[in-house]
Design a protein around this motif. Structure first.
Motif, mmCIF file in Angstrom:
data_model
loop_
_atom_site.group_PDB
_atom_site.id
_atom_site.type_symbol
_atom_site.label_atom_id
_atom_site.label_comp_id
_atom_site.label_asym_id
_atom_site.label_seq_id
_atom_site.Cartn_x
_atom_site.Cartn_y
_atom_site.Cartn_z
ATOM 1 N N MET A 7 -48.111 -96.979 -92.490
ATOM 2 C CA MET A 7 -46.681 -96.920 -92.293
ATOM 3 C C MET A 7 -45.973 -96.000 -93.289
ATOM 4 O O MET A 7 -45.028 -95.329 -92.899
ATOM 5 N N PRO A 8 -46.394 -95.944 -94.550
ATOM 6 C CA PRO A 8 -45.697 -95.050 -95.494
ATOM 7 C C PRO A 8 -45.766 -93.574 -95.095
ATOM 8 O O PRO A 8 -44.889 -92.799 -95.466
ATOM 9 N N GLU A 9 -46.783 -93.189 -94.345
ATOM 10 C CA GLU A 9 -46.887 -91.791 -93.933
ATOM 11 C C GLU A 9 -45.840 -91.424 -92.889
ATOM 12 O O GLU A 9 -45.614 -90.240 -92.612
ATOM 13 N N LEU A 10 -45.183 -92.414 -92.281
ATOM 14 C CA LEU A 10 -44.141 -92.143 -91.299
ATOM 15 C C LEU A 10 -42.755 -91.969 -91.924
ATOM 16 O O LEU A 10 -41.824 -91.545 -91.229
ATOM 17 N N ILE A 11 -42.620 -92.281 -93.190
ATOM 18 C CA ILE A 11 -41.312 -92.192 -93.846
ATOM 19 C C ILE A 11 -40.736 -90.774 -93.786
ATOM 20 O O ILE A 11 -39.557 -90.606 -93.455
ATOM 21 N N PRO A 12 -41.509 -89.712 -94.062
ATOM 22 C CA PRO A 12 -40.935 -88.364 -93.927
ATOM 23 C C PRO A 12 -40.484 -88.034 -92.497
ATOM 24 O O PRO A 12 -39.472 -87.358 -92.303
ATOM 25 N N THR A 13 -41.188 -88.557 -91.504
ATOM 26 C CA THR A 13 -40.806 -88.308 -90.118
ATOM 27 C C THR A 13 -39.494 -89.013 -89.790
ATOM 28 O O THR A 13 -38.609 -88.429 -89.159
ATOM 29 N N PHE A 14 -39.359 -90.257 -90.231
ATOM 30 C CA PHE A 14 -38.105 -90.980 -90.004
ATOM 31 C C PHE A 14 -36.949 -90.325 -90.748
ATOM 32 O O PHE A 14 -35.830 -90.240 -90.234
ATOM 33 N N LEU A 15 -37.212 -89.858 -91.956
ATOM 34 C CA LEU A 15 -36.178 -89.171 -92.728
ATOM 35 C C LEU A 15 -35.775 -87.861 -92.046
ATOM 36 O O LEU A 15 -34.587 -87.531 -91.970
ATOM 37 N N ALA A 16 -36.750 -87.126 -91.530
ATOM 38 C CA ALA A 16 -36.443 -85.879 -90.811
ATOM 39 C C ALA A 16 -35.634 -86.162 -89.559
ATOM 40 O O ALA A 16 -34.711 -85.401 -89.230
ATOM 41 N N PHE A 17 -35.938 -87.258 -88.862
ATOM 42 C CA PHE A 17 -35.150 -87.623 -87.694
ATOM 43 C C PHE A 17 -33.715 -87.964 -88.087
ATOM 44 O O PHE A 17 -32.760 -87.544 -87.428
ATOM 45 N N ALA A 18 -33.551 -88.717 -89.159
ATOM 46 C CA ALA A 18 -32.209 -89.077 -89.613
ATOM 47 C C ALA A 18 -31.407 -87.839 -90.000
ATOM 48 O O ALA A 18 -30.210 -87.736 -89.684
ATOM 49 N N LEU A 19 -32.041 -86.891 -90.657
ATOM 50 C CA LEU A 19 -31.356 -85.647 -91.025
ATOM 51 C C LEU A 19 -30.971 -84.850 -89.784
ATOM 52 O O LEU A 19 -29.869 -84.284 -89.713
ATOM 53 N N ALA A 20 -31.861 -84.793 -88.800
ATOM 54 C CA ALA A 20 -31.549 -84.076 -87.560
ATOM 55 C C ALA A 20 -30.422 -84.768 -86.801
ATOM 56 O O ALA A 20 -29.542 -84.105 -86.240
ATOM 57 N N TYR A 21 -30.424 -86.097 -86.794
ATOM 58 C CA TYR A 21 -29.350 -86.845 -86.131
ATOM 59 C C TYR A 21 -28.011 -86.541 -86.799
ATOM 60 O O TYR A 21 -27.017 -86.267 -86.117
ATOM 61 N N LEU A 22 -27.977 -86.573 -88.121
ATOM 62 C CA LEU A 22 -26.740 -86.254 -88.835
ATOM 63 C C LEU A 22 -26.300 -84.812 -88.588
ATOM 64 O O LEU A 22 -25.105 -84.534 -88.480
ATOM 65 N N ALA A 23 -27.259 -83.915 -88.503
ATOM 66 C CA ALA A 23 -26.920 -82.518 -88.244
ATOM 67 C C ALA A 23 -26.288 -82.361 -86.866
ATOM 68 O O ALA A 23 -25.257 -81.677 -86.721
ATOM 69 N N PHE A 24 -26.866 -82.984 -85.861
ATOM 70 C CA PHE A 24 -26.286 -82.876 -84.517
ATOM 71 C C PHE A 24 -24.950 -83.600 -84.430
ATOM 72 O O PHE A 24 -24.064 -83.175 -83.688
ATOM 73 N N ALA A 25 -24.787 -84.670 -85.177
ATOM 74 C CA ALA A 25 -23.490 -85.349 -85.211
ATOM 75 C C ALA A 25 -22.437 -84.436 -85.845
ATOM 76 O O ALA A 25 -21.295 -84.365 -85.366
ATOM 77 N N GLN A 26 -22.803 -83.724 -86.895
ATOM 78 C CA GLN A 26 -21.876 -82.774 -87.516
ATOM 79 C C GLN A 26 -21.524 -81.650 -86.543
ATOM 80 O O GLN A 26 -20.364 -81.224 -86.477
ATOM 81 N N LEU A 27 -22.503 -81.172 -85.819
ATOM 82 C CA LEU A 27 -22.223 -80.125 -84.835
ATOM 83 C C LEU A 27 -21.321 -80.636 -83.715
ATOM 84 O O LEU A 27 -20.446 -79.913 -83.236
ATOM 85 N N ALA A 28 -21.519 -81.875 -83.303
ATOM 86 C CA ALA A 28 -20.652 -82.452 -82.270
ATOM 87 C C ALA A 28 -19.226 -82.600 -82.785
ATOM 88 O O ALA A 28 -18.268 -82.352 -82.054
ATOM 89 N N LEU A 29 -19.077 -82.973 -84.042
ATOM 90 C CA LEU A 29 -17.741 -83.142 -84.610
ATOM 91 C C LEU A 29 -17.036 -81.812 -84.853
ATOM 92 O O LEU A 29 -15.837 -81.792 -85.098
ATOM 93 N N SER A 30 -17.752 -80.736 -84.791
ATOM 94 C CA SER A 30 -17.106 -79.429 -84.939
ATOM 95 C C SER A 30 -16.451 -78.975 -83.633
ATOM 96 O O SER A 30 -15.753 -77.969 -83.609
ATOM 97 N N GLN A 31 -16.665 -79.737 -82.560
ATOM 98 C CA GLN A 31 -16.032 -79.441 -81.272
ATOM 99 C C GLN A 31 -14.803 -80.327 -81.110
ATOM 100 O O GLN A 31 -14.875 -81.544 -81.312
ATOM 101 N N PRO A 32 -13.667 -79.734 -80.748
ATOM 102 C CA PRO A 32 -12.411 -80.503 -80.689
ATOM 103 C C PRO A 32 -12.451 -81.707 -79.751
ATOM 104 O O PRO A 32 -11.892 -82.751 -80.073
#
Length: 103
Positions: A1-26
């Motif tokens: 399970m510890p080997e999946l932590i970087p994958t979950f973290l990368a997913f969380a970062l990608a989710y936040l990135a797409f949320a930021q991109l969505a918020l840049s649209q009026p």
């Protein structure tokens, strides 16, 4: 399970990135926070989103290697984009904290 932590973290970062991109649209910003002012040029939000996506890619490249890390990253991008779209459709209030953090 510890080997999946970087994958979950990368997913969380990608989710936040797409949320930021969505918020840049009026239209999405108006859905999440009707009282917020229009985003203008949104260079800051888009720069943060790009940086988050780059960090998630580098994280996966360092932990999984070049070939498999890139493959996982591309799959995580589609999953994160889908999750942001579903969040905007069903529970846009869940992203309100991102708007409040930028005020």
């Amino acid at each position: 399970m510890p080997e999946l932590i970087p994958t979950f973290l990368a997913f969380a970062l990608a989710y936040l990135a797409f949320a930021q991109l969505a918020l840049s649209q009026p239209q999405h910003l108006k859905t999440i926070a009707p009282d917020a002012r229009p985003p203008g040029k949104c260079r800051g939000r888009k720069s943060v989103a790009t940086l988050l996506l780059l960090i998630s890619l580098v994280l996966l490249l360092r932990t999984e290697g070049a070939a498999f890390g890139t493959l996982i990253w591309v799959q995580l991008l589609s999953a994160a984009g889908f999750c942001v779209a579903q969040t905007l459709a069903w529970r846009p209030a869940w992203l309100h904290w991102l708007v409040a953090a930028r005020r």
